[in-house]
Design an enzyme around this catalytic site. Structure first.
Site, PDB file in Angstrom:
ATOM      1  N   ASP A   8       7.820 -33.804 -18.095  1.00 62.39           N
ATOM      2  CA  ASP A   8       7.380 -32.670 -18.899  1.00 62.39           C
ATOM      3  C   ASP A   8       6.301 -33.200 -19.832  1.00 62.39           C
ATOM      4  O   ASP A   8       5.819 -34.335 -19.669  1.00 62.39           O
ATOM      5  CB  ASP A   8       8.555 -31.962 -19.603  1.00 62.39           C
ATOM      6  CG  ASP A   8       9.152 -32.759 -20.752  1.00 62.39           C
ATOM      7  OD1 ASP A   8       8.698 -33.903 -21.000  1.00 62.39           O
ATOM      8  OD2 ASP A   8      10.059 -32.246 -21.423  1.00 62.39           O
ATOM      9  N   CYS A  65      11.363 -37.041 -19.252  1.00 62.05           N
ATOM     10  CA  CYS A  65      11.218 -36.024 -20.307  1.00 62.05           C
ATOM     11  C   CYS A  65      11.547 -36.722 -21.629  1.00 62.05           C
ATOM     12  O   CYS A  65      11.614 -37.955 -21.677  1.00 62.05           O
ATOM     13  CB  CYS A  65      12.092 -34.797 -20.041  1.00 62.05           C
ATOM     14  SG  CYS A  65      13.865 -35.069 -20.013  1.00 62.05           S
ATOM     15  N   THR A  67      14.299 -37.001 -23.396  1.00 62.80           N
ATOM     16  CA  THR A  67      15.544 -37.777 -23.341  1.00 62.80           C
ATOM     17  C   THR A  67      15.916 -38.256 -21.945  1.00 62.80           C
ATOM     18  O   THR A  67      16.783 -39.117 -21.805  1.00 62.80           O
ATOM     19  CB  THR A  67      16.715 -36.893 -23.815  1.00 62.80           C
ATOM     20  OG1 THR A  67      16.738 -35.726 -22.955  1.00 62.80           O
ATOM     21  CG2 THR A  67      16.550 -36.467 -25.263  1.00 62.80           C
ATOM     22  N   HIS A  98      26.011 -49.209  -6.877  1.00 65.62           N
ATOM     23  CA  HIS A  98      27.307 -48.521  -6.733  1.00 65.62           C
ATOM     24  C   HIS A  98      27.179 -47.041  -6.390  1.00 65.62           C
ATOM     25  O   HIS A  98      28.054 -46.489  -5.725  1.00 65.62           O
ATOM     26  CB  HIS A  98      28.119 -48.646  -8.028  1.00 65.62           C
ATOM     27  CG  HIS A  98      28.672 -50.021  -8.240  1.00 65.62           C
ATOM     28  ND1 HIS A  98      29.652 -50.309  -9.171  1.00 65.62           N
ATOM     29  CD2 HIS A  98      28.373 -51.209  -7.646  1.00 65.62           C
ATOM     30  CE1 HIS A  98      29.938 -51.602  -9.133  1.00 65.62           C
ATOM     31  NE2 HIS A  98      29.166 -52.178  -8.228  1.00 65.62           N
ATOM     32  N   HIS A 133      31.890 -48.598  -2.031  1.00 67.02           N
ATOM     33  CA  HIS A 133      31.042 -47.629  -2.737  1.00 67.02           C
ATOM     34  C   HIS A 133      30.527 -46.544  -1.787  1.00 67.02           C
ATOM     35  O   HIS A 133      30.286 -45.417  -2.216  1.00 67.02           O
ATOM     36  CB  HIS A 133      29.878 -48.349  -3.423  1.00 67.02           C
ATOM     37  CG  HIS A 133      30.348 -49.410  -4.364  1.00 67.02           C
ATOM     38  ND1 HIS A 133      31.073 -49.128  -5.498  1.00 67.02           N
ATOM     39  CD2 HIS A 133      30.242 -50.757  -4.306  1.00 67.02           C
ATOM     40  CE1 HIS A 133      31.377 -50.251  -6.106  1.00 67.02           C
ATOM     41  NE2 HIS A 133      30.886 -51.259  -5.408  1.00 67.02           N
TER      42      HIS A 133
HETATM   43  C1  RB5 Z   1      11.416 -30.930 -24.742  1.00 62.58           C
HETATM   44  O1  RB5 Z   1      11.285 -30.596 -26.073  1.00 62.58           O
HETATM   45  C2  RB5 Z   1      12.737 -31.689 -24.528  1.00 62.58           C
HETATM   46  O2  RB5 Z   1      13.811 -30.827 -24.684  1.00 62.58           O
HETATM   47  C3  RB5 Z   1      12.725 -32.334 -23.153  1.00 62.58           C
HETATM   48  O3  RB5 Z   1      11.671 -33.252 -23.083  1.00 62.58           O
HETATM   49  C4  RB5 Z   1      13.965 -33.116 -22.757  1.00 62.58           C
HETATM   50  O4  RB5 Z   1      14.299 -34.068 -23.700  1.00 62.58           O
HETATM   51  C5  RB5 Z   1      15.099 -32.290 -22.296  1.00 62.58           C
HETATM   52  O5  RB5 Z   1      16.169 -32.777 -21.901  1.00 62.58           O
END
Ligand code: RB5
Length: 154
Positions: A8, A65, A67, A98, A133
């Protein structure tokens, strides 16, 4: 090996850098966007890569993204996709050895460039261990098909 990659807006810089790294390592890279930092919705880009992994158009996928979490949740909705979020080389290694993970999701906010490179290199070079596995990974696939049948009928 063919690799699909997407992000993203928060992952777009890391994605471009990793795509270049992978090309320099002679992987065939499908960069599925985005190509600018304008805000986008991560599920749409997770779907591009997950669909290519699910259909076999690529062997593996990389999603980035803020996170790594939203990408992972979305990618795991696609048949045959085993997506993981990894923050270090150890979990990257185990996710291959695994779990035979075929998509890795990375946090652009948490990983330095150096750590991201290490994690991706480890993930790409580690083979699935198979053995006990394999039975467990096969069971994931059976459960996926059983659930699809329960919801949609056969
Ligand atoms: C975008 O603001 C953020 O929510 C996205 O990059 C991500 O971390 C979502 O899981």
């Amino acid at each position: 090996m063919k690799i699909g990659i997407a992000s993203d807006h928060r992952g777009v810089a890391l994605k471009s850098r990793l795509a270049q790294l992978l090309q320099s390592m002679d992987f065939e890279v499908h960069d599925l966007g985005p190509f600018e930092a304008q805000s986008v919705d991560y599920p749409d880009y997770a779907a591009r890569v997950a669909r290519e992994v699910s259909t076999g158009a690529v062997d593996r996928g990389i999603l980035i993204c803020g996170t790594g979490l939203g990408m992972c949740i979305t990618a795991n909705k696609f048949a045959g996709v085993r997506a993981v979020t990894c923050q270090d080389s150890v979990t990257a290694q185990y996710s291959r050895a695994h779990n035979d993970a075929n998509v890795i999701c990375l946090s652009a906010d948490q990983l330095s460039d150096q750590l991201a490179d290490q994690v991706v290199r480890m993930w790409l070079k580690t083979e699935f261990d198979g053995g006990r596995h394999a039975r467990r990974v096969q069971r994931i696939g059976e459960l996926e098909r059983e659930e699809a049948e329960r919801i949609h009928g056969s």
